[in-house]
Design a protein around this motif. Structure first.
Motif, PDB file in Angstrom:
ATOM      1  N   LYS A 263      -4.730 -47.069  27.007  1.00  0.00           N
ATOM      2  CA  LYS A 263      -3.592 -46.154  26.956  1.00  0.00           C
ATOM      3  C   LYS A 263      -2.279 -46.887  27.223  1.00  0.00           C
ATOM      4  O   LYS A 263      -1.258 -46.620  26.576  1.00  0.00           O
ATOM      5  CB  LYS A 263      -3.778 -45.022  27.971  1.00  0.00           C
TER       6      LYS A 263
ATOM      7  N   PHE B 121      -0.249 -37.741  22.719  1.00  0.00           N
ATOM      8  CA  PHE B 121      -1.592 -37.827  23.302  1.00  0.00           C
ATOM      9  C   PHE B 121      -2.420 -36.653  22.785  1.00  0.00           C
ATOM     10  O   PHE B 121      -2.036 -35.492  22.936  1.00  0.00           O
ATOM     11  CB  PHE B 121      -1.493 -37.780  24.826  1.00  0.00           C
TER      12      PHE B 121
ATOM     13  N   SER C 152      -7.516 -39.652  22.199  1.00  0.00           N
ATOM     14  CA  SER C 152      -8.256 -40.002  23.412  1.00  0.00           C
ATOM     15  C   SER C 152      -9.700 -39.501  23.360  1.00  0.00           C
ATOM     16  O   SER C 152      -9.969 -38.397  22.887  1.00  0.00           O
ATOM     17  CB  SER C 152      -7.548 -39.390  24.627  1.00  0.00           C
TER      18      SER C 152
END
Length: 323
Positions: free
Chosen positions: A14, A30, A61
């Motif tokens: 990240k 995100f 993610s």
């Protein structure tokens, strides 16, 4: 541009994605496609040009947690839109087997040391601190690892705290030792019983740490389980308990362990401590209402993808108002 970040070091992945976004002067977006409410906003944003012309960098993610159907649909858009628009996509994938859909794209590996590889963790801690402008000795890094455990994000948070107290990137050992506390995980059982005991100060004090520590569905499950146990005890075993032998008998009848029963019955092994007997704090109807609300949160999460955390805050607020 599409990159695939493989491995279990999600913190570094990240951080690297944010660095790339900054380098490209792109908006960092995100995305958690394993959550039902994330797909449509992602589809719309990746297919719609930015109003102000700023590029997007989408960070997908925990892509391995998304369903095969969602992964396949995502690649339909990624393969087309990322080529013709000012869009970058970085796929965070922690699965053990790489998805065949990744083949056309460049991939990078980010792995954490194994938890028992102490020397590697100390080395990684020193390097992470150096990138943040902080110089740590091997001894300081070792202490940081011992007190935080093999959790890189936790270590990084402590480094940020120490860096703020340092002078020119250096920190004295005594001050360093005073700043770093042993990590103590939040106790989920304590949170659950603070909800049932209507200790609202304790509930809201530990709400964010508990939801950071445990999966939200596990928290909800434990609350439902505890409320069901309380309902059963009120119906079949409602009594005052003053002797350990009473708990032992109830444990035999219910299959619940004695420490858990002691929380329900307000029994303390330390006579100086006074606890509330939850079987007399509620009527069956009150517990039934709590269960209805918790099951509604579960339904809205599973059928509509609504956030357990967000709905839990509403539930706890209503519960505090009923006290």
């Amino acid at each position: 541009m599409v990159y695939v970040f493989l491995g279990d070091d999600r913190y570094t992945k990240k951080a690297e994605a944010r660095r790339i976004a900054q380098q490209q002067e792109a908006a960092f977006v995100f995305v958690e496609l394993h959550k039902k409410d994330q797909w449509e906003p992602f589809r719309q944003r990746i297919t719609t040009p930015s109003l102000f012309g700023n590029p997007f960098l989408f960070y997908l993610s925990e892509f391995e947690s998304a369903s095969v159907h969602v992964q396949t649909n995502a690649f339909r858009y990624i393969g087309v839109e990322a080529q013709k628009k000012a869009v970058s996509v970085i796929i965070d994938y922690g699965g053990s087997k790489a998805n065949p859909l990744f083949k056309p794209f460049q991939s990078f590996q980010y792995d954490l040391p194994k938890p028992w590889k102490r020397a590697e963790w100390i080395e990684k801690t020193v390097l992470l601190a150096k990138r943040e402008g902080l110089t740590l000795s091997p001894g300081q890094a070792a202490l940081l690892f011992e007190r935080c455990g093999p959790e890189l994000e936790r270590i990084a948070n402590e480094i940020t705290k120490v860096r703020a107290a340092s002078v020119n990137g250096q920190i004295e050992t005594d001050l360093f030792n005073a700043l770093i506390f042993p990590y103590e995980p939040e106790n989920l059982d304590d949170f659950v019983f603070s909800v049932l005991e209507q200790d609202h100060a304790a509930v809201f004090r530990s709400l964010y740490p508990v939801f950071s520590e445990y999966p939200e569905n596990l928290i909800l499950f434990q609350l439902i389980k505890a409320a069901m146990c309380l309902s059963h005890l009120i119906t079949h075993h409602r009594k005052q308990v003053s002797r350990f032998e009473d708990l032992r008998e109830i444990s035999k009848d219910t299959g619940l362990n004695i420490p858990t029963l002691s929380r329900f019955y307000g029994y303390s092994f330390d006579r100086a401590k006074k606890r509330r007997n939850l079987l007399y704090a509620y009527e069956a109807e009150g517990v039934s209402k709590i269960l209805d609300e918790l099951w509604q949160i579960d339904y809205e999460n599973k059928s509509e993808g609504q956030s357990v955390f967000k709905n839990m805050i509403g539930f706890l607020d209503r519960l505090s108002r009923r006290a």
